[in-house]
Design a protein around this motif. Structure first.
Motif, PDB file in Angstrom:
ATOM      1  N   GLY A 242      71.308  39.044 104.516  1.00 42.83           N
ATOM      2  CA  GLY A 242      70.918  40.527 104.914  1.00 42.83           C
ATOM      3  C   GLY A 242      72.453  41.072 104.586  1.00 42.83           C
ATOM      4  O   GLY A 242      73.436  40.345 104.355  1.00 42.83           O
ATOM      5  N   ARG A 243      72.519  42.513 104.726  1.00 43.72           N
ATOM      6  CA  ARG A 243      73.685  43.289 104.541  1.00 43.72           C
ATOM      7  C   ARG A 243      74.073  43.986 105.792  1.00 43.72           C
ATOM      8  O   ARG A 243      73.298  44.393 106.716  1.00 43.72           O
ATOM      9  N   GLY A 244      75.476  43.904 106.224  1.00 44.17           N
ATOM     10  CA  GLY A 244      75.892  44.525 107.204  1.00 44.17           C
ATOM     11  C   GLY A 244      75.569  44.218 108.395  1.00 44.17           C
ATOM     12  O   GLY A 244      75.517  44.761 109.545  1.00 44.17           O
ATOM     13  N   CYS A 245      75.476  42.601 108.443  1.00 42.90           N
ATOM     14  CA  CYS A 245      75.075  42.224 109.936  1.00 42.90           C
ATOM     15  C   CYS A 245      76.313  42.179 110.917  1.00 42.90           C
ATOM     16  O   CYS A 245      77.365  42.252 110.154  1.00 42.90           O
ATOM     17  N   LEU A 246      75.970  42.077 112.013  1.00 44.29           N
ATOM     18  CA  LEU A 246      76.814  42.184 113.133  1.00 44.29           C
ATOM     19  C   LEU A 246      78.222  41.353 112.922  1.00 44.29           C
ATOM     20  O   LEU A 246      79.394  41.389 112.879  1.00 44.29           O
ATOM     21  N   ASN A 247      77.641  39.987 112.437  1.00 46.70           N
ATOM     22  CA  ASN A 247      78.914  38.993 111.970  1.00 46.70           C
ATOM     23  C   ASN A 247      79.727  39.232 110.808  1.00 46.70           C
ATOM     24  O   ASN A 247      80.838  38.790 110.845  1.00 46.70           O
ATOM     25  N   THR A 248      79.430  39.921 109.821  1.00 48.27           N
ATOM     26  CA  THR A 248      80.139  40.330 108.881  1.00 48.27           C
ATOM     27  C   THR A 248      81.315  41.490 109.338  1.00 48.27           C
ATOM     28  O   THR A 248      82.173  41.693 108.549  1.00 48.27           O
ATOM     29  N   LEU A 249      81.013  42.231 110.722  1.00 47.00           N
ATOM     30  CA  LEU A 249      81.914  42.951 111.165  1.00 47.00           C
ATOM     31  C   LEU A 249      82.804  42.613 112.302  1.00 47.00           C
ATOM     32  O   LEU A 249      83.750  43.155 112.545  1.00 47.00           O
ATOM     33  N   ALA A 250      82.164  41.730 112.930  1.00 48.08           N
ATOM     34  CA  ALA A 250      82.901  41.613 114.285  1.00 48.08           C
ATOM     35  C   ALA A 250      83.071  40.012 114.737  1.00 48.08           C
ATOM     36  O   ALA A 250      83.718  39.759 115.963  1.00 48.08           O
ATOM     37  N   ASN A 251      82.498  39.117 113.855  1.00 43.22           N
ATOM     38  CA  ASN A 251      83.050  37.658 114.232  1.00 43.22           C
ATOM     39  C   ASN A 251      84.513  37.286 114.021  1.00 43.22           C
ATOM     40  O   ASN A 251      85.187  38.153 113.171  1.00 43.22           O
ATOM     41  N   PRO A 252      85.055  36.423 114.525  1.00 44.41           N
ATOM     42  CA  PRO A 252      86.563  36.060 114.316  1.00 44.41           C
ATOM     43  C   PRO A 252      87.011  36.088 112.916  1.00 44.41           C
ATOM     44  O   PRO A 252      87.957  36.590 112.740  1.00 44.41           O
ATOM     45  N   ASP A 253      86.274  35.589 111.894  1.00 43.37           N
ATOM     46  CA  ASP A 253      86.604  35.651 110.631  1.00 43.37           C
ATOM     47  C   ASP A 253      86.523  37.015 110.093  1.00 43.37           C
ATOM     48  O   ASP A 253      87.540  37.316 109.297  1.00 43.37           O
ATOM     49  N   ALA A 254      85.684  37.956 110.479  1.00 42.06           N
ATOM     50  CA  ALA A 254      85.645  39.068 110.002  1.00 42.06           C
ATOM     51  C   ALA A 254      86.930  39.941 110.685  1.00 42.06           C
ATOM     52  O   ALA A 254      87.386  40.864 110.068  1.00 42.06           O
ATOM     53  N   ILE A 255      87.100  39.558 111.673  1.00 39.26           N
ATOM     54  CA  ILE A 255      88.373  40.226 112.235  1.00 39.26           C
ATOM     55  C   ILE A 255      89.795  39.893 111.660  1.00 39.26           C
ATOM     56  O   ILE A 255      90.695  40.922 111.172  1.00 39.26           O
ATOM     57  N   THR A 256      89.940  38.683 111.493  1.00 42.14           N
ATOM     58  CA  THR A 256      91.152  38.276 110.887  1.00 42.14           C
ATOM     59  C   THR A 256      91.440  38.465 109.479  1.00 42.14           C
ATOM     60  O   THR A 256      92.450  38.655 108.839  1.00 42.14           O
TER      61      THR A 256
END
Length: 376
Positions: A242-256
């Motif tokens: 999918g596109r733009g899932c919450l994981n792509t924006l707010a999981n630890p990897d996305a944050i760092t």
């Protein structure tokens, strides 16, 4: 009554009467359990009553048996032993290669269980069951791990059957976020609640839903995969496709990942949180942004399920209000208030190194039907 004490831990006689028994029946059964050595009188703090002090609570005797919790996570295996009085006795953790075969992982678990049992003085036949937590959904009908499981050697396997074969003990297998929700309901911030949501932040973001005092996992076991809810239709492609899932924006990897330009390196999520608490503007910004994105997902969840509390746990929980306040504000802007205040959002009381593994033990402790006490 034993079932109630298994689920809720030590209870007052009045609380026991509220489960549908008369006060005279409660008094009689409590007396029989104490006389048989199955229950003890305990104080509010959980310590045994001293002579002459009026008893307040009734709890099961811890020596009746133990439950083992196992977390098979990304790069680590954690083990915990809890007695039936809901006391954590021992825990251990060992780092492992994520590509280790399930068979070899379970053989390691078997050795760790033996080691902890030896330390606690319990025999293997006194283990009422083993709870195993997996980082991904487990299909309700088939018992198989889904493709969203982040431990790829386990995808498509039945962890319960495989573990029972290797360990020789009865097993419950469940999703890590769901079992962490049980931990907070048993020992932590949601103790005593019947409708609440637990948000677990680790490699991905998941949720455990407790509805009317029971975990809700959905028809296929995938309830709570909020990390794959769409936040930005034109956003980055997620591992799920999918596109733009919450994981792509707010999981630890996305944050760092967002701190390369400002910091010249990619710090760990623990470093980001520590720097944010010290006042680092960039770290505070990326955590606040993550909180706002999670708040969008939380508003949608609240509008559907109406929980009385939301508990944020896992690797992002130590950020505290740096992340939780933007999350709360984002959720309030989108939630249907219906004349009432939106539920409070609080950080979990159990740390990321403990919450899943003790939750796995809690799943066994709370299920008196599938995991009866040892026959004596």
């Amino acid at each position: 009554m034993i079932h109630a004490l298994r689920q809720h831990g030590a209870m007052s006689r009045a609380a026991l009467a509220e489960i549908g028994l008369s006060r005279s029946t409660v008094a009689s059964v409590v007396g029989e359990l104490i006389e048989a050595g199955a229950a003890v009188e305990v104080a509010e703090s959980g310590t045994k009553i001293r002579a002459g002090r009026p008893p307040t609570l009734i709890g099961l005797k811890g020596g009746l048996g133990v439950a083992v919790g196992v977390e098979i996570g990304n790069g680590i295996v954690r083990i915990a032993v809890c007695d039936v009085a809901q006391e954590l006795l021992r825990r251990d953790a060992v780092q492992v290669d994520e590509q280790t075969s399930p068979q070899d992982t379970l053989l390691l678990v078997d050795r760790l269980i033996d080691g902890l049992l030896e330390q606690t003085g319990f025999r293997r036949d006194e283990v009422i069951g083993v709870g195993i937590a997996m980082p991904g959904p487990i299909q309700r009908r088939t018992g198989l791990t889904g493709r969203a499981c982040t431990l790829k050697p386990w995808v498509g396997l039945d962890p319960r059957l495989l573990a029972e074969h290797v360990l020789g003990l009865p097993v419950h297998a469940g999703n890590d976020a769901n079992l962490a929700a049980l931990a907070e309901m048993t020992w932590g911030a949601a103790r005593g609640l019947r409708d609440y949501a637990y948000i677990y932040t680790a490699t991905g973001i998941g949720a455990g839903f407790v509805m009317d005092g029971r975990l809700y996992v959905g028809a296929n076991g995938t309830a709570g995969e909020i990390g794959h809810t769409t936040i930005d239709e034109d956003g980055l492609v997620c591992a799920c496709g999918g596109r733009g899932c919450l994981n792509t924006l707010a999981n630890p990897d996305a944050i760092t990942d967002q701190l390369w330009q400002s910091h010249g390196r990619r710090p760990s999520i623990g470093e980001v949180i520590a720097l944010a608490h010290e006042g680092d503007a960039g770290c505070r910004r990326v955590l606040a942004d993550a909180g706002r994105h999670i708040g969008v997902a939380m508003a949608n969840m609240y509008n559907l399920l109406d929980p009385e509390l939301i508990v944020l746990g896992g690797s992002l929980a130590p950020a505290g209000d740096i992340l939780i306040e933007p999350l709360r504000q984002s959720m309030m802007r989108r939630a249907i208030h219906a004349g009432e205040a939106v539920p409070d959002v609080v950080a979990g009381e159990i740390g990321i190194d403990e919450v899943v593994v003790v939750g796995a033990a809690a799943a066994v402790l709370r299920d008196a039907t599938r995991f009866p006490l040892p026959v004596r």
